[in-house]
Scaffold this motif. Structure first.
Motif, mmCIF file in Angstrom:
data_model
loop_
_atom_site.group_PDB
_atom_site.id
_atom_site.type_symbol
_atom_site.label_atom_id
_atom_site.label_comp_id
_atom_site.label_asym_id
_atom_site.label_seq_id
_atom_site.Cartn_x
_atom_site.Cartn_y
_atom_site.Cartn_z
ATOM 1 N N LEU A 1 -0.902 -106.640 23.837
ATOM 2 C CA LEU A 1 -0.004 -106.923 22.887
ATOM 3 C C LEU A 1 -0.869 -106.539 21.520
ATOM 4 C CD1 LEU A 1 1.274 -110.583 23.603
ATOM 5 C CD2 LEU A 1 2.486 -108.508 23.348
ATOM 6 N N LYS A 2 -2.237 -106.782 21.315
ATOM 7 C CA LYS A 2 -2.770 -106.344 20.138
ATOM 8 C C LYS A 2 -2.769 -104.785 20.213
ATOM 9 C CE LYS A 2 -5.967 -110.421 19.483
ATOM 10 N NZ LYS A 2 -7.185 -110.650 19.193
ATOM 11 N N GLU A 3 -2.920 -104.328 21.458
ATOM 12 C CA GLU A 3 -2.852 -102.538 21.313
ATOM 13 C C GLU A 3 -1.289 -102.019 20.694
ATOM 14 O OE1 GLU A 3 -4.087 -98.631 21.737
ATOM 15 O OE2 GLU A 3 -5.317 -100.477 21.611
ATOM 16 N N LEU A 4 -0.569 -102.678 21.189
ATOM 17 C CA LEU A 4 0.703 -102.493 21.024
ATOM 18 C C LEU A 4 1.193 -102.739 19.457
ATOM 19 C CD1 LEU A 4 3.448 -103.819 23.511
ATOM 20 C CD2 LEU A 4 3.061 -101.536 23.210
ATOM 21 N N ALA A 5 0.537 -103.860 19.101
ATOM 22 C CA ALA A 5 0.850 -103.965 17.649
ATOM 23 C C ALA A 5 0.302 -102.993 16.623
ATOM 24 C CB ALA A 5 0.120 -105.441 17.285
ATOM 25 N N SER A 6 -0.956 -102.755 17.168
ATOM 26 C CA SER A 6 -1.877 -101.757 16.419
ATOM 27 C C SER A 6 -0.985 -100.103 16.361
ATOM 28 C CB SER A 6 -3.323 -101.511 17.126
ATOM 29 O OG SER A 6 -3.962 -100.290 16.763
ATOM 30 N N LEU A 7 -0.438 -99.943 17.601
ATOM 31 C CA LEU A 7 0.209 -98.776 17.541
ATOM 32 C C LEU A 7 1.365 -98.760 16.814
ATOM 33 C CD1 LEU A 7 -0.003 -98.105 21.653
ATOM 34 C CD2 LEU A 7 -1.129 -96.462 19.667
ATOM 35 N N HIS A 8 2.022 -99.953 16.797
ATOM 36 C CA HIS A 8 3.233 -100.056 16.014
ATOM 37 C C HIS A 8 3.020 -99.933 14.559
ATOM 38 C CE1 HIS A 8 6.695 -102.865 14.106
ATOM 39 N NE2 HIS A 8 7.166 -101.807 14.787
ATOM 40 N N ARG A 9 1.790 -100.626 14.062
ATOM 41 C CA ARG A 9 1.423 -100.394 12.602
ATOM 42 C C ARG A 9 1.075 -99.219 12.292
ATOM 43 N NH1 ARG A 9 -1.403 -105.352 13.746
ATOM 44 N NH2 ARG A 9 -3.094 -104.158 14.278
ATOM 45 N N SER A 10 0.448 -98.503 13.014
ATOM 46 C CA SER A 10 0.047 -97.168 12.759
ATOM 47 C C SER A 10 1.276 -96.045 12.787
ATOM 48 C CB SER A 10 -1.162 -96.707 13.630
ATOM 49 O OG SER A 10 -0.382 -96.477 15.075
ATOM 50 N N GLY A 11 2.495 -96.439 13.345
ATOM 51 C CA GLY A 11 3.712 -95.479 13.185
ATOM 52 C C GLY A 11 3.672 -94.786 14.534
ATOM 53 N N ASP A 12 2.715 -95.212 15.431
ATOM 54 C CA ASP A 12 2.904 -94.417 16.782
ATOM 55 C C ASP A 12 4.167 -94.871 17.437
ATOM 56 O OD1 ASP A 12 0.963 -92.633 16.041
ATOM 57 O OD2 ASP A 12 -0.720 -94.088 17.052
ATOM 58 N N LEU A 13 4.497 -96.228 17.608
ATOM 59 C CA LEU A 13 5.538 -96.716 18.158
ATOM 60 C C LEU A 13 6.676 -97.050 17.012
ATOM 61 C CD1 LEU A 13 4.110 -99.199 20.639
ATOM 62 C CD2 LEU A 13 5.062 -96.947 21.240
ATOM 63 N N SER A 14 8.131 -96.876 17.407
ATOM 64 C CA SER A 14 9.165 -97.142 16.468
ATOM 65 C C SER A 14 9.377 -98.562 16.767
ATOM 66 C CB SER A 14 10.339 -96.622 16.922
ATOM 67 O OG SER A 14 10.914 -96.688 18.218
ATOM 68 N N ASP A 15 10.253 -99.307 16.021
ATOM 69 C CA ASP A 15 10.575 -100.796 16.123
ATOM 70 C C ASP A 15 11.124 -100.951 17.444
ATOM 71 O OD1 ASP A 15 9.523 -101.241 13.522
ATOM 72 O OD2 ASP A 15 11.557 -101.145 12.501
ATOM 73 N N ASP A 16 11.965 -100.028 17.932
ATOM 74 C CA ASP A 16 12.690 -100.114 19.177
ATOM 75 C C ASP A 16 11.903 -99.979 20.419
ATOM 76 O OD1 ASP A 16 15.173 -100.633 18.230
ATOM 77 O OD2 ASP A 16 15.722 -98.513 18.053
ATOM 78 N N GLU A 17 10.891 -99.089 20.384
ATOM 79 C CA GLU A 17 9.790 -98.970 21.381
ATOM 80 C C GLU A 17 8.710 -100.009 21.540
ATOM 81 O OE1 GLU A 17 9.427 -94.005 21.248
ATOM 82 O OE2 GLU A 17 8.158 -95.270 19.606
ATOM 83 N N PHE A 18 8.436 -100.619 20.324
ATOM 84 C CA PHE A 18 7.588 -101.650 20.296
ATOM 85 C C PHE A 18 8.276 -102.809 21.011
ATOM 86 C CE2 PHE A 18 6.309 -105.665 17.901
ATOM 87 C CZ PHE A 18 4.910 -105.566 18.396
ATOM 88 N N SER A 19 9.533 -103.340 20.406
ATOM 89 C CA SER A 19 10.390 -104.207 21.012
ATOM 90 C C SER A 19 10.470 -104.278 22.673
ATOM 91 C CB SER A 19 11.576 -104.537 20.395
ATOM 92 O OG SER A 19 11.488 -104.780 19.041
ATOM 93 N N GLN A 20 10.796 -102.933 23.062
ATOM 94 C CA GLN A 20 11.044 -102.809 24.352
ATOM 95 C C GLN A 20 9.707 -102.859 25.197
ATOM 96 O OE1 GLN A 20 12.596 -98.819 24.915
ATOM 97 N NE2 GLN A 20 14.777 -99.685 24.125
ATOM 98 N N ALA A 21 8.470 -102.430 24.518
ATOM 99 C CA ALA A 21 7.433 -102.588 25.439
ATOM 100 C C ALA A 21 6.924 -103.988 25.337
ATOM 101 C CB ALA A 21 6.174 -101.773 24.546
ATOM 102 N N LYS A 22 7.040 -104.723 24.252
ATOM 103 C CA LYS A 22 6.481 -106.009 24.257
ATOM 104 C C LYS A 22 7.543 -106.843 25.162
ATOM 105 C CE LYS A 22 7.650 -108.602 20.681
ATOM 106 N NZ LYS A 22 7.745 -109.364 19.281
ATOM 107 N N ALA A 23 8.528 -106.724 25.418
ATOM 108 C CA ALA A 23 9.521 -107.214 26.367
ATOM 109 C C ALA A 23 9.113 -107.121 27.604
ATOM 110 C CB ALA A 23 10.904 -106.934 26.070
ATOM 111 N N ARG A 24 8.677 -106.182 28.014
ATOM 112 C CA ARG A 24 8.312 -105.598 29.326
ATOM 113 C C ARG A 24 7.083 -106.585 29.510
ATOM 114 N NH1 ARG A 24 9.660 -100.092 28.415
ATOM 115 N NH2 ARG A 24 7.519 -99.650 27.549
ATOM 116 N N LEU A 25 6.177 -106.362 28.743
ATOM 117 C CA LEU A 25 4.816 -107.203 28.765
ATOM 118 C C LEU A 25 5.072 -108.704 29.153
ATOM 119 C CD1 LEU A 25 2.244 -105.715 26.315
ATOM 120 C CD2 LEU A 25 2.364 -105.744 28.835
ATOM 121 N N LEU A 26 5.997 -109.384 28.336
ATOM 122 C CA LEU A 26 6.227 -110.645 28.480
ATOM 123 C C LEU A 26 7.087 -111.303 29.412
ATOM 124 C CD1 LEU A 26 6.274 -111.429 24.678
ATOM 125 C CD2 LEU A 26 4.548 -111.948 25.977
ATOM 126 N N ALA A 27 7.853 -110.232 30.122
ATOM 127 C CA ALA A 27 8.900 -110.404 31.306
ATOM 128 C C ALA A 27 7.961 -111.147 32.529
ATOM 129 C CB ALA A 27 9.634 -109.421 31.540
#
Length: 72
Positions: A46-72
């Protein structure tokens, strides 16, 4: 009484007691460990995803989808 060898001040011999019964000489500090022990892999991901999202490497939608997959 247990006598410990003394080879003079700071000769690079870790674990030996220094002069006048001081603490061991030339001993590095213990490595830092998080208070809760080892870091949980889910939290690390989750921290790695957040870091990628903050840096702009992941869009809001990509971040939400990846986070949902991790938490499922």
């Amino acid at each position: 009484m247990l006598l410990r060898p003394y080879f003079g001040p700071r000769l690079g011999r870790p674990g030996l007691i220094g002069p006048a019964g001081r603490t061991p000489v030339d001993r590095p500090p213990p490595p830092a460990v998080p208070a809760g022990g080892a870091v949980d892999p889910l939290i690390a991901a989750l921290k790695e995803l957040a870091s990628l999202h903050r840096s702009g490497d992941l869009s809001d939608d990509e971040f939400s989808q990846a986070k949902a997959r991790l938490l499922a």
